[in-house]
Design an enzyme around this catalytic site. Structure first.
Site, mmCIF file in Angstrom:
data_model
loop_
_atom_site.group_PDB
_atom_site.id
_atom_site.type_symbol
_atom_site.label_atom_id
_atom_site.label_comp_id
_atom_site.label_asym_id
_atom_site.label_seq_id
_atom_site.Cartn_x
_atom_site.Cartn_y
_atom_site.Cartn_z
ATOM 1 N N HIS A 1 0.499 4.193 -10.568
ATOM 2 C CA HIS A 1 -0.454 4.548 -9.503
ATOM 3 C C HIS A 1 0.301 5.257 -8.368
ATOM 4 O O HIS A 1 0.542 4.695 -7.306
ATOM 5 C CB HIS A 1 -1.103 3.256 -9.024
ATOM 6 C CG HIS A 1 -2.252 3.407 -8.098
ATOM 7 N ND1 HIS A 1 -2.685 4.607 -7.613
ATOM 8 C CD2 HIS A 1 -3.057 2.461 -7.539
ATOM 9 C CE1 HIS A 1 -3.720 4.398 -6.801
ATOM 10 N NE2 HIS A 1 -3.957 3.096 -6.740
ATOM 11 N N ASP B 1 -12.194 10.493 -6.430
ATOM 12 C CA ASP B 1 -11.717 9.425 -7.304
ATOM 13 C C ASP B 1 -12.169 9.759 -8.718
ATOM 14 O O ASP B 1 -13.293 9.461 -9.115
ATOM 15 C CB ASP B 1 -12.262 8.071 -6.856
ATOM 16 C CG ASP B 1 -11.532 6.906 -7.498
ATOM 17 O OD1 ASP B 1 -10.714 7.142 -8.418
ATOM 18 O OD2 ASP B 1 -11.767 5.753 -7.098
ATOM 19 N N GLU C 1 -1.905 10.532 -10.928
ATOM 20 C CA GLU C 1 -1.352 9.391 -11.636
ATOM 21 C C GLU C 1 -1.341 9.578 -13.151
ATOM 22 O O GLU C 1 -2.349 9.967 -13.745
ATOM 23 C CB GLU C 1 -2.186 8.149 -11.306
ATOM 24 C CG GLU C 1 -2.406 7.934 -9.825
ATOM 25 C CD GLU C 1 -3.420 6.847 -9.551
ATOM 26 O OE1 GLU C 1 -3.548 5.921 -10.384
ATOM 27 O OE2 GLU C 1 -4.105 6.911 -8.513
ATOM 28 N N ARG D 1 0.832 -1.197 0.000
ATOM 29 C CA ARG D 1 0.000 0.000 0.000
ATOM 30 C C ARG D 1 0.871 1.254 0.000
ATOM 31 O O ARG D 1 1.502 1.599 0.993
ATOM 32 C CB ARG D 1 -0.930 0.009 1.222
ATOM 33 C CG ARG D 1 -1.835 1.232 1.301
ATOM 34 C CD ARG D 1 -2.741 1.350 0.090
ATOM 35 N NE ARG D 1 -3.633 0.198 -0.038
ATOM 36 C CZ ARG D 1 -4.381 -0.051 -1.123
ATOM 37 N NH1 ARG D 1 -4.332 0.761 -2.167
ATOM 38 N NH2 ARG D 1 -5.169 -1.115 -1.150
ATOM 39 N N ARG E 1 1.450 -6.302 -11.012
ATOM 40 C CA ARG E 1 1.854 -5.682 -9.744
ATOM 41 C C ARG E 1 2.010 -6.697 -8.619
ATOM 42 O O ARG E 1 2.546 -6.364 -7.553
ATOM 43 C CB ARG E 1 0.857 -4.594 -9.340
ATOM 44 C CG ARG E 1 -0.520 -5.102 -8.953
ATOM 45 C CD ARG E 1 -1.522 -3.960 -8.846
ATOM 46 N NE ARG E 1 -2.817 -4.464 -8.408
ATOM 47 C CZ ARG E 1 -3.440 -4.054 -7.302
ATOM 48 N NH1 ARG E 1 -2.883 -3.141 -6.525
ATOM 49 N NH2 ARG E 1 -4.611 -4.537 -6.981
#
Length: 297
Positions: A168, A212, A268, A74, A98
């Site tokens: 990200h 978001d 991002e 994270r 990832r």
């Protein structure tokens, strides 16, 4: 420990580059006169980055992240590929690279003490079961007084394919509710928190709760003005025509405590939603970002 020993034998230099194990994961530890950083072998994920001219990290990570096999750490800069966000049929969000180990191909230290790492991952029976295309994916990162990452997709198969993707990037801020994000004015965006409703950003962005959004037509630099830390973070982009801005407020995902959201924001470089990338056979496409800072005063 065989992989750890091999990486240290092949790439560690006894001064600035070493490989360590934290939890279940192996990470490259970079410590030079111009920057400190950590990069995980899993996901080729930059986990930390702090240039020497900054008193605090610029790339944010959670205070107590999990270093577990098969789970993205994270924070940092997770690489999302070959899809960004949710998949229409799979439960695997943000693609599969990832959470897999990458191969470190090359390490180089430049005269200015910038360390370059070249990582690679290719298709395998497991990836072909999830996404039926052959590929070669490189992550080339330059870790110095600025942070530069290029994600290079090469189609090694006989048919074209399309991808969405993202770097990200989690960024450390003094207080998310006091920052100003510039460079996305006069653009349209999709608001994920409102069912992907389309809206228009007519002014600079300030954060007053969960955000978001995917902003379109944005291939230029974006700046974060952070009065609390007296710094400006600049995010330059390459091959990206959409930009994600994310802060979860108290709707934090796993691996992050609610109070930590005030210390970070994601801005991002992505190709997301309608901003898809088509890659012809034997063609390569680049998605890149450059993170740099300067004082406000």
């Amino acid at each position: 420990m065989i992989a750890l020993e091999r990486l240290n034998q092949q790439f560690a230099d006894g001064k600035h580059i070493a490989f360590v194990k934290i939890g279940e994961l192996i990470l490259a530890k970079i410590d030079t006169s111009v920057a400190r950083a950590m990069v995980a072998v899993q996901g080729a994920q930059v986990v930390e980055w702090q240039p020497a001219h900054e008193d605090l990290p610029v790339v944010w990570r959670a205070n107590d992240p999990l270093y577990e096999t098969g789970k993205s750490i994270r924070g940092g800069v997770p690489i999302c590929w070959p899809w960004f966000g949710d998949h229409p049929t799979l439960t695997l969000a943000h693609g599969f690279v990832r959470t897999r180990d990458w191969q470190l191909m090359h390490v180089h230290t430049a005269p200015d003490h910038t360390v370059s790492l070249h990582w690679r991952i290719t298709d395998s029976p497991d990836t072909l079961a999830l996404w039926p295309h052959t590929f070669e994916l490189d992550a080339i990162m330059h870790i110095g007084s600025d942070l530069r990452i290029q994600l290079v997709t090469h189609n090694t198969g006989p048919e074209p394919f399309s991808i969405t993707q993202g770097l990200h990037t989690y960024l450390k801020v003094g207080d998310a509710r006091s920052i100003v994000i510039r460079g996305l004015e006069a653009t349209y965006y999709l608001d994920k928190l409102k069912g992907y409703a389309r809206d228009y950003q007519d002014d600079m962005i300030t954060i007053h709760g969960a955000v978001d959004r995917i902003y379109f037509g944005t291939n230029h630099a974006v700046e974060i003005e952070d009065g609390e830390l007296d710094r400006l973070i600049q995010i330059d982009k390459e091959g990206s025509y959409s930009t994600v801005v994310w802060n979860p407020d108290d709707r934090v995902p796993s691996g992050m405590r609610p109070e930590e959201s005030k210390d970070m924001v994601c801005v991002e470089a992505v190709n997301a939603a309608d901003d898809t990338v088509s890659v012809a056979p034997d063609e390569s496409r680049i998605l890149g970002t450059r993170i740099s800072t300067r004082r406000l005063t």
